[in-house]
Design an enzyme around this catalytic site. Structure first.
Site, PDB file in Angstrom:
ATOM      1  N   HIS A 104       0.816  -1.223   0.000  1.00  0.00           N
ATOM      2  CA  HIS A 104       0.000   0.000   0.000  1.00  0.00           C
ATOM      3  C   HIS A 104       0.850   1.274   0.000  1.00  0.00           C
ATOM      4  CE1 HIS A 104       0.484  -0.253   4.501  1.00  0.00           C
ATOM      5  NE2 HIS A 104       0.494   1.066   4.380  1.00  0.00           N
ATOM      6  N   ASP A 134       0.439  -7.691   1.499  1.00  0.00           N
ATOM      7  CA  ASP A 134       0.746  -6.266   1.622  1.00  0.00           C
ATOM      8  C   ASP A 134       2.252  -6.020   1.587  1.00  0.00           C
ATOM      9  OD1 ASP A 134       0.245  -3.557   1.790  1.00  0.00           O
ATOM     10  OD2 ASP A 134       0.087  -3.545   3.982  1.00  0.00           O
ATOM     11  N   SER A 208       4.676   2.373   7.956  1.00  0.00           N
ATOM     12  CA  SER A 208       4.383   1.192   7.144  1.00  0.00           C
ATOM     13  C   SER A 208       5.584   0.801   6.295  1.00  0.00           C
ATOM     14  CB  SER A 208       3.187   1.467   6.228  1.00  0.00           C
ATOM     15  OG  SER A 208       2.022   1.696   6.970  1.00  0.00           O
TER      16      SER A 208
END
Length: 361
Positions: A104, A134, A208
């Site tokens: 993402h 992911d 992230s």
């Protein structure tokens, strides 16, 4: 005898005199804070708890990831494109220049740059990405890249202290601390939050794709997300992709550019007997895996597997849980034929089954 006694008395007298003289000249010798008298145990007891060594080993290999992409402005009445910038983190996994980050973070990016902690700014190339886990792999060409410490045999445990390293909100590299509350799943069949490592080291926007390391600075996961429920204030629940799974995905993306997963199209539970009684404790003897659902049109249904069948073996192997079996299937090359031994109403049958590539979401 008299001479020996006289020698001992003189030795004791000289010793006492010397001790008295030292106390007069150096009165601080009696203080417990004088380092001469401190034992090793006391020094250790007074030392602060620190993860400096772990951070020093791991932090240089955690990079900032900046992406730019051109999108249609949703606020404009007339179609016009605008530039969107996104922020994340990444982990240098090899001296050859491969970097792991989140899917993402780089999804839809037209341009990707990474910033090293030594000040270098490098353009990165997207090698491959996998939405289910992911994860994405980037490549940069540079010399002298710091590599995150890794241990292929590592098995993090619930209760282990972990440190999340990343660049939240572009404030600069930041470290948060927590403990592992769930190990996560390390197989390719992983889907959704329940399969990820769960911990309480805070992850904010920009974290992230950063590194989750243990107290030795060894990589145990790739930071992924915070648990969120609409209109609820939730704290202390964050997720990371387990290291073994991340490494597996990375190798497949480097070799193939994508991740292929095979599937069988079944759900089930571990049972302890042919009647299908469920397994409740590890002390019970496992009998097999009872199928509770068979997807219409899936490989299992085409092969003839039915709800109620109990899988005893797949390709000669027994499995402790349905998740283990699904991971084995996922790792199998698509279109491979596997011999599945089942119990159907007390009769053992071998069902040849051809697994297929899992449909993309």
């Amino acid at each position: 005898m008299h001479t020996l006694l006289l020698f001992l008395i003189k030795s004791i007298a000289y010793g006492l005199a010397l001790a008295f003289l030292l106390l007069l000249l150096f009165p601080d010798l009696t203080g417990r804070n004088f380092s001469f008298w401190q034992t090793h145990a006391e020094v250790q007891e007074n030392a602060p708890v620190s993860y400096h060594r772990a951070v020093r080993r791991a932090a240089p290999a955690v990079v900032n990831v900046y992406t730019r992409s051109r999108i249609v402005d949703p606020r404009s009445l007339r179609p016009r494109t605008i530039e969107r910038q996104e922020l994340g983190s990444g982990v240098i996994m090899s001296a050859q220049g491969y970097i792991l980050t989140n899917y993402h973070v780089v999804y839809g990016a037209d341009h990707i740059e990474i910033a090293l902690q030594d000040g270098r700014i490098l353009e990165a190339v997207l090698i491959g990405q996998d939405e289910i886990s992911d994860l994405a792999v980037l490549y940069v060409r540079a010399d002298g890249l710091p590599v995150i410490p890794q241990d292929p045999t590592i098995e993090p445990q619930v209760g282990d202290v972990v440190l999340a390293i990343g660049n939240p909100l572009n404030l600069g590299q930041t470290i948060t601390q927590g403990i592992i509350s769930a190990n996560g799943n390390t197989g390719l069949s992983s889907r959704g939050y329940p399969d990820f490592m769960r911990m309480d080291a805070a992850i904010n926007k920009g974290n992230s794709g950063g590194a989750l390391v243990n107290s030795n600075g060894t990589l145990v996961g790739i930071n992924a997300a915070a648990f969120q429920v609409q209109n609820q204030d939730i704290q202390g629940i964050f997720f990371a992709v387990p290291y073994q799974l991340a490494r597996n995905i990375m190798e497949k993306l480097i070799k193939q550019g994508r991740v292929t997963r095979s599937y069988l199209g079944v759900s089930g539970q571990a049972v302890v007997n042919a009647a299908g009684d469920p397994l409740f404790s590890s002390g019970q003897a496992l009998y097999g895996l009872a199928l509770t659902e068979v997807t219409a049109g899936g490989p299992a249904a085409i092969a003839g597997l039915q709800v109620g069948d109990i899988i005893l073996e797949i390709a000669g192997q027994r499995f402790q849980s349905m998740q283990q079996a699904l991971n084995f299937i996922a790792e199998t090359l698509p279109d491979s034929e596997l011999q599945i031994l089942i119990d159907r109403n007390g009769q053992q049958l071998t069902i040849p089954t051809q697994v297929r590539e899992q449909p993309r979401r």
